[in-house]
Motif scaffolding. Structure first.
Motif, PDB file in Angstrom:
ATOM      1  N   SER A  30       0.830  -1.203   0.000  1.00 44.98           N
ATOM      2  CA  SER A  30       0.000   0.000   0.000  1.00 44.98           C
ATOM      3  C   SER A  30       0.865   1.254   0.000  1.00 44.98           C
ATOM      4  O   SER A  30       0.581   2.227  -0.721  1.00 44.98           O
ATOM      5  N   ALA A  31       1.926   1.237   0.824  1.00 44.39           N
ATOM      6  CA  ALA A  31       2.827   2.398   0.858  1.00 44.39           C
ATOM      7  C   ALA A  31       3.505   2.604  -0.491  1.00 44.39           C
ATOM      8  O   ALA A  31       3.621   3.743  -0.977  1.00 44.39           O
ATOM      9  N   LEU A  32       3.943   1.508  -1.094  1.00 47.00           N
ATOM     10  CA  LEU A  32       4.577   1.606  -2.411  1.00 47.00           C
ATOM     11  C   LEU A  32       3.591   2.136  -3.453  1.00 47.00           C
ATOM     12  O   LEU A  32       3.936   3.002  -4.273  1.00 47.00           O
ATOM     13  N   LEU A  33       2.342   1.637  -3.397  1.00 46.31           N
ATOM     14  CA  LEU A  33       1.311   2.105  -4.328  1.00 46.31           C
ATOM     15  C   LEU A  33       1.016   3.584  -4.114  1.00 46.31           C
ATOM     16  O   LEU A  33       0.901   4.364  -5.078  1.00 46.31           O
ATOM     17  N   TYR A  34       0.926   3.989  -2.843  1.00 45.80           N
ATOM     18  CA  TYR A  34       0.629   5.384  -2.505  1.00 45.80           C
ATOM     19  C   TYR A  34       1.733   6.310  -3.020  1.00 45.80           C
ATOM     20  O   TYR A  34       1.465   7.341  -3.649  1.00 45.80           O
ATOM     21  N   ILE A  35       2.982   5.941  -2.737  1.00 46.11           N
ATOM     22  CA  ILE A  35       4.117   6.783  -3.168  1.00 46.11           C
ATOM     23  C   ILE A  35       4.206   6.828  -4.690  1.00 46.11           C
ATOM     24  O   ILE A  35       4.397   7.905  -5.285  1.00 46.11           O
ATOM     25  N   THR A  36       4.048   5.685  -5.334  1.00 44.51           N
ATOM     26  CA  THR A  36       4.129   5.633  -6.806  1.00 44.51           C
ATOM     27  C   THR A  36       3.013   6.458  -7.435  1.00 44.51           C
ATOM     28  O   THR A  36       3.251   7.230  -8.392  1.00 44.51           O
ATOM     29  N   ARG A 158      -6.601  20.404  -6.771  1.00 45.10           N
ATOM     30  CA  ARG A 158      -7.734  19.606  -6.302  1.00 45.10           C
ATOM     31  C   ARG A 158      -7.633  18.154  -6.737  1.00 45.10           C
ATOM     32  O   ARG A 158      -7.816  17.240  -5.940  1.00 45.10           O
ATOM     33  N   ILE A 159      -7.357  17.946  -8.028  1.00 48.70           N
ATOM     34  CA  ILE A 159      -7.361  16.571  -8.557  1.00 48.70           C
ATOM     35  C   ILE A 159      -6.339  15.687  -7.845  1.00 48.70           C
ATOM     36  O   ILE A 159      -6.599  14.541  -7.486  1.00 48.70           O
ATOM     37  N   ARG A 160      -5.155  16.285  -7.589  1.00 48.44           N
ATOM     38  CA  ARG A 160      -4.107  15.490  -6.944  1.00 48.44           C
ATOM     39  C   ARG A 160      -4.473  15.201  -5.495  1.00 48.44           C
ATOM     40  O   ARG A 160      -4.348  14.083  -5.015  1.00 48.44           O
ATOM     41  N   HIS A 161      -4.944  16.218  -4.778  1.00 50.07           N
ATOM     42  CA  HIS A 161      -5.287  16.048  -3.366  1.00 50.07           C
ATOM     43  C   HIS A 161      -6.456  15.079  -3.203  1.00 50.07           C
ATOM     44  O   HIS A 161      -6.441  14.225  -2.316  1.00 50.07           O
ATOM     45  N   VAL A 162      -7.471  15.238  -4.052  1.00 52.53           N
ATOM     46  CA  VAL A 162      -8.632  14.352  -3.957  1.00 52.53           C
ATOM     47  C   VAL A 162      -8.237  12.912  -4.254  1.00 52.53           C
ATOM     48  O   VAL A 162      -8.623  11.980  -3.547  1.00 52.53           O
ATOM     49  N   ALA A 163      -7.450  12.707  -5.325  1.00 50.31           N
ATOM     50  CA  ALA A 163      -7.046  11.345  -5.709  1.00 50.31           C
ATOM     51  C   ALA A 163      -6.196  10.688  -4.626  1.00 50.31           C
ATOM     52  O   ALA A 163      -6.415   9.529  -4.249  1.00 50.31           O
ATOM     53  N   ARG A 168      -5.641   7.021  -0.115  1.00 48.03           N
ATOM     54  CA  ARG A 168      -5.277   6.764   1.272  1.00 48.03           C
ATOM     55  C   ARG A 168      -6.435   6.125   2.032  1.00 48.03           C
ATOM     56  O   ARG A 168      -6.257   5.149   2.767  1.00 48.03           O
ATOM     57  N   ASN A 169      -7.632   6.646   1.850  1.00 54.38           N
ATOM     58  CA  ASN A 169      -8.804   6.092   2.526  1.00 54.38           C
ATOM     59  C   ASN A 169      -9.083   4.660   2.081  1.00 54.38           C
ATOM     60  O   ASN A 169      -9.399   3.779   2.893  1.00 54.38           O
TER      61      ASN A 169
END
Length: 467
Positions: A30-36, A158-163, A168-169
């Motif tokens: 999950s961390a790898l997916l989040y960072i990537t 917005r798009i980056r923060h929302v995505a 993360r959720n």
């Protein structure tokens, strides 16, 4: 009802470890997916901003007015998910004054903050405008290596923060969900895996002294649990044999003691029944003494067998001078042979050595030769021949005595076994001597064999390792 201590339950420990490992792997993924995913979004937005900044620089170099620049930019496509009104830009001169800006800034300024270098001429950072998060890109415009303008392009993030927020959720929810699933699956797997162990425990608890013939069930493929069941079955086999031997041994000892005590009681009852002459009393005492000597010899051998054979590790092995050993045996038994008019001869090499426990080997040869003398008639011969054969020494004890019937030969090394009427208690035999001899030979990694024919004598052949 038995309460299970979950902290000591193997099933729960397997389940917990399975879940911990699974959650760690899932968290790393999950961390790898989040960072990537975050880096990928940043690269996409930064690439769009660089493209917009390059277009403004192109327009400035070709002399476009600032209103023409804005109109030109409004006609260009931007990335999916970003509206035209969400794009901001400003142009600063070499003194840092804003000389042109997009209309949607409404006179405000994109403030520079801590910047990250994107490439040799681009810098990015994350400013805010009226509390709105932006993604900004700064590109210097140089003329003859001199800064003339600084172009700043920004967009609503917005798009980056929302995505990223949604990702993360989703990962948090999925991690908790998969953790719960992994606990359930781990419990099912561990319970299924340990089911054969529960069967083994149940079967083992059901086996007692009264049903040592029963064995654990062996099911499934050739795995560790099947090997465990086979090992436990082998142990139960040995226990059953040992228990049977103990029962037999106890029965034999009881029989021997009962017989001797019966004889003693009978002799004393007869002596006390009426007045006897001194000679008759003396005869009774001789008979009682005979039984006491027999009992004493049996108890002494019994104790020796019990203490010595219980722990073979107590044996002290060393190199033994065979010539000296046989000299001791000759001296110890010569008086017995002379009294019975037995010719006792030793034929040995000039030098011979053994490796083992000297006390045990002395007892071995004394027992064997004493047996030969005991069951050889007066005027007979007992010969000991010692030869060297490679790594082993062969010792033969040969007599021309009464011999042993062939049907008894397989049993003569059993405790308390005696052969017929010709080898009775009257000759002093307890039936323990040969049993002890066999144990001594085996503990020295040797072999013992008996060849005999009735009225033609007996030959005992030993093979012992050299020192």
């Amino acid at each position: 009802m038995k309460i299970i201590n979950f902290s000591k339950s193997i099933s729960w420990r397997i389940t917990i470890w399975h879940s911990i490992i699974f959650i760690l792997i899932l968290s790393l993924f999950s961390a790898l997916l989040y960072i990537t995913f975050s880096d990928s979004l940043n690269e996409e937005v930064d690439s769009m901003l660089v493209r917009e900044g390059d277009m403004i620089a192109y327009c400035i170099e070709y002399g476009y007015s600032f209103s023409e620049i804005e109109n030109h930019l409004n006609g260009l496509p931007v990335s999916i998910g970003i509206q035209k009104e969400e794009m901001y830009w400003q142009i600063e001169n070499e003194q840092g004054q804003v000389i042109a800006a997009s209309q949607n800034l409404h006179g405000q300024r994109i403030v520079s903050a801590t910047m990250n270098m994107v490439d040799e001429k681009s810098f990015s950072w994350d400013p805010e405008l009226n509390g709105i998060p932006l993604r900004a890109m700064s590109l210097p415009l140089l003329t003859k290596n001199k800064l003339t303008y600084r172009i700043t392009v920004a967009t609503y993030d917005r798009i980056r923060h929302v995505a990223i927020h949604q990702l993360r959720n989703i990962t948090i929810i999925c991690n908790f969900g998969f953790a719960a699933i992994s606990i359930v699956i781990g419990w099912l797997i561990s319970s299924k895996t340990l089911q054969p162990i529960k069967k083994i425990v149940t079967a083992t608890n059901s086996i007692s002294v009264t049903n040592l013939h029963e064995r654990l069930p062996i099911e499934g493929s050739e795995d560790e649990l099947q090997i465990l069941a086979k090992t436990l079955n082998s142990m139960i086999d040995r226990l059953e044999i040992s228990f049977a031997q103990i029962q037999q041994f106890t029965s034999d000892v009881s029989h021997e003691l009962r017989t001797s005590l019966t004889i003693l009681r009978g002799e004393i009852d007869v002596a006390l029944n009426k007045d006897r002459s001194a000679e008759e009393y003396k005869s009774v005492l001789y008979s009682v003494m005979e039984e006491i000597v027999y009992l004493s010899d049996m108890v002494e051998k019994f104790l020796y067998l019990s203490t010595k054979t219980s722990d073979p590790n107590q044996i002290v092995s060393k190199v033994i001078d065979g010539i000296r050993l046989f000299e001791y045996v000759r001296n110890h038994l010569s008086s017995i042979a002379v009294n019975k008019k037995i010719e006792l001869t030793f034929k040995t090499p000039e030098t011979i050595t053994f490796h083992g426990d000297e006390d045990l080997l002395r007892r071995l040869f004394v027992n064997l030769i004493e047996n030969a003398i005991k069951y050889t008639p007066e005027g007979g011969t007992v010969a000991i021949h010692v030869t060297s054969k490679g790594k082993f020494a062969q010792i033969e004890v040969i007599d021309n005595g009464i011999g042993i019937p062939e049907e008894h030969l397989p049993y003569i090394f059993q405790r308390f076994y005696r052969v017929g009427d010709s080898r009775t208690r009257s000759q002093g035999g307890t039936g323990l001597g040969l049993s002890l001899c066999k144990w001594i030979v085996e503990v020295h990694k040797g072999t013992i064999e008996v060849r005999s024919k009735p009225h033609h004598g007996t030959t005992v052949i030993l093979s012992l390792r050299h020192g």
